[in-house]
Design an enzyme around this catalytic site. Structure first.
Site, PDB file in Angstrom:
ATOM      1  N   GLU A   1       0.944  -1.099  -0.021  1.00 39.06           N
ATOM      2  CA  GLU A   1       0.259   0.147  -0.095  1.00 39.06           C
ATOM      3  C   GLU A   1       0.759   1.178   0.102  1.00 39.06           C
ATOM      4  O   GLU A   1       1.824   1.246   0.752  1.00 39.06           O
ATOM      5  CB  GLU A   1      -0.838  -0.029   1.322  1.00 39.06           C
ATOM      6  CG  GLU A   1      -1.979  -1.216   1.028  1.00 39.06           C
ATOM      7  CD  GLU A   1      -2.949  -1.346   2.110  1.00 39.06           C
ATOM      8  OE1 GLU A   1      -3.843  -1.666   1.734  1.00 39.06           O
ATOM      9  OE2 GLU A   1      -2.658  -1.037   3.497  1.00 39.06           O
TER      10      GLU A   1
ATOM     11  N   CYS B   1       6.282  -6.690   7.640  1.00 36.65           N
ATOM     12  CA  CYS B   1       7.488  -6.011   8.502  1.00 36.65           C
ATOM     13  C   CYS B   1       7.769  -7.249   9.521  1.00 36.65           C
ATOM     14  O   CYS B   1       6.977  -7.720  10.033  1.00 36.65           O
ATOM     15  CB  CYS B   1       7.246  -4.889   9.096  1.00 36.65           C
ATOM     16  SG  CYS B   1       8.380  -4.257   9.992  1.00 36.65           S
TER      17      CYS B   1
ATOM     18  N   CYS C   1      -0.757   6.124   9.719  1.00 37.55           N
ATOM     19  CA  CYS C   1       0.495   5.397  10.053  1.00 37.55           C
ATOM     20  C   CYS C   1       0.121   4.026  10.974  1.00 37.55           C
ATOM     21  O   CYS C   1      -0.926   4.008  11.826  1.00 37.55           O
ATOM     22  CB  CYS C   1       1.116   6.172  11.237  1.00 37.55           C
ATOM     23  SG  CYS C   1       2.252   7.203  10.353  1.00 37.55           S
TER      24      CYS C   1
ATOM     25  N   CYS D   1       6.122  -4.667  15.846  1.00 43.19           N
ATOM     26  CA  CYS D   1       5.834  -3.493  16.965  1.00 43.19           C
ATOM     27  C   CYS D   1       4.405  -3.949  17.615  1.00 43.19           C
ATOM     28  O   CYS D   1       3.847  -4.028  16.579  1.00 43.19           O
ATOM     29  CB  CYS D   1       5.878  -1.886  16.649  1.00 43.19           C
ATOM     30  SG  CYS D   1       7.564  -1.522  15.809  1.00 43.19           S
TER      31      CYS D   1
ATOM     32  N   CYS E   1       3.453   8.705   0.733  1.00 45.58           N
ATOM     33  CA  CYS E   1       4.130   7.536   1.777  1.00 45.58           C
ATOM     34  C   CYS E   1       4.185   6.321   1.392  1.00 45.58           C
ATOM     35  O   CYS E   1       3.549   5.596   0.756  1.00 45.58           O
ATOM     36  CB  CYS E   1       2.994   7.571   3.047  1.00 45.58           C
ATOM     37  SG  CYS E   1       3.487   6.482   4.253  1.00 45.58           S
TER      38      CYS E   1
ATOM     39  N   CYS F   1       1.371  -1.965  15.924  1.00 44.96           N
ATOM     40  CA  CYS F   1       1.234  -1.721  14.269  1.00 44.96           C
ATOM     41  C   CYS F   1       0.622  -3.076  13.525  1.00 44.96           C
ATOM     42  O   CYS F   1       0.827  -3.984  13.844  1.00 44.96           O
ATOM     43  CB  CYS F   1       2.573  -1.438  13.842  1.00 44.96           C
ATOM     44  SG  CYS F   1       2.735  -1.432  11.935  1.00 44.96           S
TER      45      CYS F   1
HETATM   46  N1  SAH Z   1       8.908   0.939  10.025  1.00 49.90           N
HETATM   47  C1  SAH Z   1       9.140   2.308  10.002  1.00 49.90           C
HETATM   48  C2  SAH Z   1       8.392   3.069   9.189  1.00 49.90           C
HETATM   49  C3  SAH Z   1       6.880   2.751   9.090  1.00 49.90           C
HETATM   50  S1  SAH Z   1       5.853   3.036  10.294  1.00 49.90           S
HETATM   51  C4  SAH Z   1       9.115   2.929  11.721  1.00 49.90           C
HETATM   52  O1  SAH Z   1       8.558   1.948  12.441  1.00 49.90           O
HETATM   53  O2  SAH Z   1       9.217   3.949  11.869  1.00 49.90           O
HETATM   54  C5  SAH Z   1       5.661   4.678  10.487  1.00 49.90           C
HETATM   55  C6  SAH Z   1       5.303   5.317  11.704  1.00 49.90           C
HETATM   56  O3  SAH Z   1       3.815   4.825  12.268  1.00 49.90           O
HETATM   57  C7  SAH Z   1       6.201   4.801  12.618  1.00 49.90           C
HETATM   58  O4  SAH Z   1       6.640   5.984  13.718  1.00 49.90           O
HETATM   59  C8  SAH Z   1       5.316   3.819  13.642  1.00 49.90           C
HETATM   60  O5  SAH Z   1       5.928   3.742  15.006  1.00 49.90           O
HETATM   61  C9  SAH Z   1       4.073   4.638  13.541  1.00 49.90           C
HETATM   62  N2  SAH Z   1       2.913   3.689  13.757  1.00 49.90           N
HETATM   63  C10 SAH Z   1       2.922   2.333  13.662  1.00 49.90           C
HETATM   64  N3  SAH Z   1       1.612   1.876  14.276  1.00 49.90           N
HETATM   65  C11 SAH Z   1       0.690   2.886  14.549  1.00 49.90           C
HETATM   66  C12 SAH Z   1      -0.547   3.295  14.961  1.00 49.90           C
HETATM   67  N4  SAH Z   1      -1.268   2.080  15.276  1.00 49.90           N
HETATM   68  N5  SAH Z   1      -0.791   4.298  15.104  1.00 49.90           N
HETATM   69  C13 SAH Z   1      -0.022   5.411  15.019  1.00 49.90           C
HETATM   70  N6  SAH Z   1       1.124   5.292  14.834  1.00 49.90           N
HETATM   71  C14 SAH Z   1       1.808   4.038  14.427  1.00 49.90           C
HETATM   72 FE1  SF4 Z   2       7.423  -2.564  11.254  1.00 50.42          FE
HETATM   73 FE2  SF4 Z   2       5.267  -1.407  11.998  1.00 50.42          FE
HETATM   74 FE3  SF4 Z   2       7.259  -1.455  13.671  1.00 50.42          FE
HETATM   75 FE4  SF4 Z   2       7.330   0.316  11.602  1.00 50.42          FE
HETATM   76  S1  SF4 Z   2       5.821   0.341  13.254  1.00 50.42           S
HETATM   77  S2  SF4 Z   2       9.034  -1.174  12.193  1.00 50.42           S
HETATM   78  S3  SF4 Z   2       6.316  -1.026  10.132  1.00 50.42           S
HETATM   79  S4  SF4 Z   2       6.204  -3.127  12.731  1.00 50.42           S
END
Ligand code: SAH
Ligand code: SF4
Length: 350
Positions: free
Chosen positions: A91, A111, A337, A115, A104, A118
């Protein structure tokens, strides 16, 4: 077998042209057609001789994924679901703002970092994207929205889609370097941002070569909270991450790092956490983006209240650490995000 020309850097293309008797300067002309005009046939490259057009056509193809779905949010954000040649879906999200158009982009299918907040991480890792799969997200969105003219161009690129860009850094760096070539797309380093969850040794290794802005997903002021929401912290802790950040800052004096801080109710949003964060980042000349949780099916967290968010921001700002509250974009179409996913299991994607 033909090669994907969008996988090539300018230098690689120059070398290849030289090896077939072509002139090196043609590389830039070809990249202008590919990136600035979105040309998808070598025979449309009118300043290139017929025989070279034919040679190029025999050697290369010009990649585009197919668009499987486009969803538009009420705030103007548009989410593109793109199908790759092997059937995987990624996406990309278009975010229009008053003075800029941001795309974006995704760097991986899924991934592996996992986290806990996410959606992409929840669904696991499938594979890295190739350079052409990354760069074609930029091109296909420009195609779809007819953004080939000066004013309306895609002005900013953020690597905040699916995946951890530093775990695919060769293809990510090649994409960035190609987008930055003067006279081709010519994006400045201030208009491109790589966001990372903090793969410290890789950040340390490429700090000097990363030609653009850096955003670091910190989300906690200490190791114990961070490990609880980001398992990667058990491998690369905050100290190792900040050491790598300092290396980046040393090499890019004028590009301040942005630390992303996702406020989770009752987890990391207390006044103590804000004060601890202030102390942690005081020597870094950084700024902080406060993110609000975008929820998805199995997300086990709750967003902080508006009051908590502004209280947190005030403590940072009053302490001299610049903090912004990032507005949510595209949440209604699961484009915000952390909501992106490589399959169509989300309710509103079916
Ligand atoms: N993997 C990279 C970039 C993609 S995620 C990273 O983690 O930085 C982009 C941003 O979205 C990151 O700051 C991540 O922590 C945040 N993010 C992930 N899940 C989220 C959620 N459920 N709500 C808001 N931000 C989120
Ligand atoms: Fe991966 Fe989501 Fe963590 Fe970014 S926030 S590193 S996309 S698991």
């Amino acid at each position: 077998m033909k090669n994907g020309i969008l996988n090539y850097s300018k230098e690689e293309l120059s070398e290849t042209l030289k090896s077939i008797g072509g002139k090196k300067f043609r590389a830039e002309q070809i990249l202008v057609w590919l990136y600035r005009f979105g040309t998808t046939s070598f025979f449309d490259m009118t300043n290139i001789g017929k025989s070279l057009q034919k040679q190029l056509d025999e050697m290369f193809y010009i990649y585009r994924p197919s668009i499987s779905k486009v969803l538009e949010s009420k705030d103007g954000t548009i989410k593109f679901s793109l199908e790759l040649q092997d059937g995987n879906t990624i996406e990309s999200v278009f975010i229009p703002e008053e003075k800029r158009n941001t795309i974006c982009v995704s760097s991986q299918v899924g991934c592996s970092v996992g986290c806990r907040f996410c959606n992409t991480g929840y669904h696991g890792f499938i594979r890295n994207l190739s350079t052409e799969e990354i760069i074609s997200q930029f091109l296909i969105v420009k195609d779809y929205l007819k953004l080939w003219n000066g004013e309306d161009r895609l002005s900013n690129v953020v690597f905040m889609g699916m995946g951890e860009p530093l775990l695919n850094y060769e293809n990510v760096l090649k994409t960035i370097n190609n987008l930055m070539i003067d006279d081709v797309e010519g994006l400045s380093r201030r208009k491109i941002t790589v966001s990372t969850s903090g793969i410290s040794p890789i950040l340390m290794k490429i700090a000097k070569d990363l030609p653009c802005r850096l955003a670091v997903s910190l989300h906690a002021p200490n190791d114990s909270i961070r490990s609880g929401i980001m398992p990667i912290n058990d491998i690369y802790n905050i100290e190792s991450l900040l050491t790598a950040c300092k290396e980046y800052t040393k090499c890019h004096e004028y590009l301040r790092i942005t630390f992303e801080y996702l406020l989770l109710n009752g987890v990391n949003d207390s006044k103590e956490c804000a004060r601890e964060l202030l102390e942690l980042l005081k020597d870094l000349n950084a700024k902080v983006n406060l993110l609000q949780l975008n929820s998805w099916g199995n997300c086990g967290f709750k967003p902080s209240s508006k009051k908590q968010v502004s209280q947190f921001a005030n403590i940072l700002n009053n302490g001299g650490l610049e903090a912004f509250i990032r507005t949510r974009r595209g949440e209604d179409i699961m484009a915000a995000c952390g909501q992106l996913s490589s399959n169509n299991r989300d309710k509103n994607m079916i």
